[in-house]
Design a protein around this motif. Sequence first.
Motif, PDB file in Angstrom:
ATOM      1  N   LEU A 222      -3.836  -3.098  -8.704  1.00  0.00           N
ATOM      2  CA  LEU A 222      -2.670  -3.603  -7.583  1.00  0.00           C
ATOM      3  C   LEU A 222      -1.774  -2.368  -7.537  1.00  0.00           C
ATOM      4  O   LEU A 222      -1.225  -1.930  -8.761  1.00  0.00           O
ATOM      5  N   VAL A 223      -1.444  -1.829  -6.379  1.00  0.00           N
ATOM      6  CA  VAL A 223      -0.223  -0.806  -6.071  1.00  0.00           C
ATOM      7  C   VAL A 223       1.062  -1.321  -6.456  1.00  0.00           C
ATOM      8  O   VAL A 223       1.229  -2.807  -6.245  1.00  0.00           O
ATOM      9  N   ASP A 224       1.931  -0.597  -6.669  1.00  0.00           N
ATOM     10  CA  ASP A 224       3.302  -0.899  -6.635  1.00  0.00           C
ATOM     11  C   ASP A 224       4.111  -1.148  -5.457  1.00  0.00           C
ATOM     12  O   ASP A 224       3.748  -0.998  -4.382  1.00  0.00           O
ATOM     13  N   TYR A 225       5.282  -1.897  -5.336  1.00  0.00           N
ATOM     14  CA  TYR A 225       5.790  -2.384  -4.310  1.00  0.00           C
ATOM     15  C   TYR A 225       6.470  -1.175  -3.353  1.00  0.00           C
ATOM     16  O   TYR A 225       6.581  -1.125  -2.049  1.00  0.00           O
ATOM     17  N   GLU A 226       6.610  -0.128  -4.208  1.00  0.00           N
ATOM     18  CA  GLU A 226       7.360   1.187  -3.458  1.00  0.00           C
ATOM     19  C   GLU A 226       6.384   1.743  -2.558  1.00  0.00           C
ATOM     20  O   GLU A 226       6.818   2.273  -1.288  1.00  0.00           O
ATOM     21  N   GLN A 227       5.025   1.823  -2.893  1.00  0.00           N
ATOM     22  CA  GLN A 227       4.105   2.076  -1.997  1.00  0.00           C
ATOM     23  C   GLN A 227       3.842   1.190  -0.972  1.00  0.00           C
ATOM     24  O   GLN A 227       3.545   1.686   0.061  1.00  0.00           O
ATOM     25  N   VAL A 228       3.881  -0.081  -1.008  1.00  0.00           N
ATOM     26  CA  VAL A 228       3.682  -1.035  -0.140  1.00  0.00           C
ATOM     27  C   VAL A 228       4.882  -1.186   1.140  1.00  0.00           C
ATOM     28  O   VAL A 228       4.529  -0.911   2.238  1.00  0.00           O
ATOM     29  N   ILE A 229       6.010  -1.045   0.617  1.00  0.00           N
ATOM     30  CA  ILE A 229       7.323  -0.842   1.415  1.00  0.00           C
ATOM     31  C   ILE A 229       7.300   0.683   2.365  1.00  0.00           C
ATOM     32  O   ILE A 229       7.345   0.466   3.407  1.00  0.00           O
TER      33      ILE A 229
END
Length: 325
Positions: A91-98
């Motif tokens: 699972l990727v981290d939120y920084e990549q998601v946003i």
Amino acid sequence: MMQLIHEIKEKVLNGEKITFEEAMKLISIEEGDMESLEALYAGANEIRKKFAGNRADLCTIMNAKSGKCSEDCKYCAQSGHYHTGIQEYDLVDYEQVIERAKEMEREGAHRFSLVTSGRGVDGEEFEKLLEMYHRLRKETRLKICASHGIISYEQAMKLKEAGVSMYHHNVETSRDYYGEICTTHAYEDRIDTIRNVQRAGMELCCGGIIGMGESVEDRVKMAFEISQLGVKSIPINILNPIPGTPLGDLETLSPIEALKTMALYRFVIPDCYIRYAGGRMILGELQNIGFRAGVNAALVGNYLTTIGSKIEDDINMVRCEGFEL
């Protein structure tokens, strides 16, 4: 054939349901019969205008967890049962998601979905996803969607509370053909998840894949089965055969066969979003015809393990076909 197409179109426009036998006649139009095909497309477009209006919906996805899936879906590059050479990651981290979500928002997408490989999600991983959705809802104007495989009613409720408005879970193919595509979970497992999503009050995005070796009859059966589920967003994927999967050597579906199927789905389910999804690049320069043949939504940008199209190009195409965004 022209008279039959006209009669079935008028029947649908008058609020009546198309029958399975009528649907089979429509999808059986020969590829060389351009006059009948044009009539089919025009009929689907007329039905779309009456029941679904003139607005187009553009969504985008992010592959938030890739590969090592326990399921054996024969089309899927992410299955751990096959060797396809795809990139695998947790699972990727939120920084990549946003970062990705903001990029998609700037480029004009309406919806943004995280997609994870695997039968489902639970425990710490599920909690991380809930936190991401809470933050995405606050930090973007995008409608938030999710696709995390088989989920319980309790999980569906938590996703809704976190800000997810739509959950994506395909039936993939007809009930009769499903056993030829996957053996590690049943068609009914997918229906259970669909019911859990609906019971929780989320919208449902549910379609399938065409060109997996199924019969034309199976494609029509899937349309009627989806119709019975009350789905209003239907992504139609065209199989892009992935080397290393059991379906990797299949011949790609012809563009006309794909367009016929999408038009047929509009006759069966008049008031939904029929969404271009994975594999539409095989249509090449014919992609715009879909928007004259019942299609009124699209998955834009790149897909899970394959390359899509530029969002700007899709927006221009949709507007050129007379849609509002």
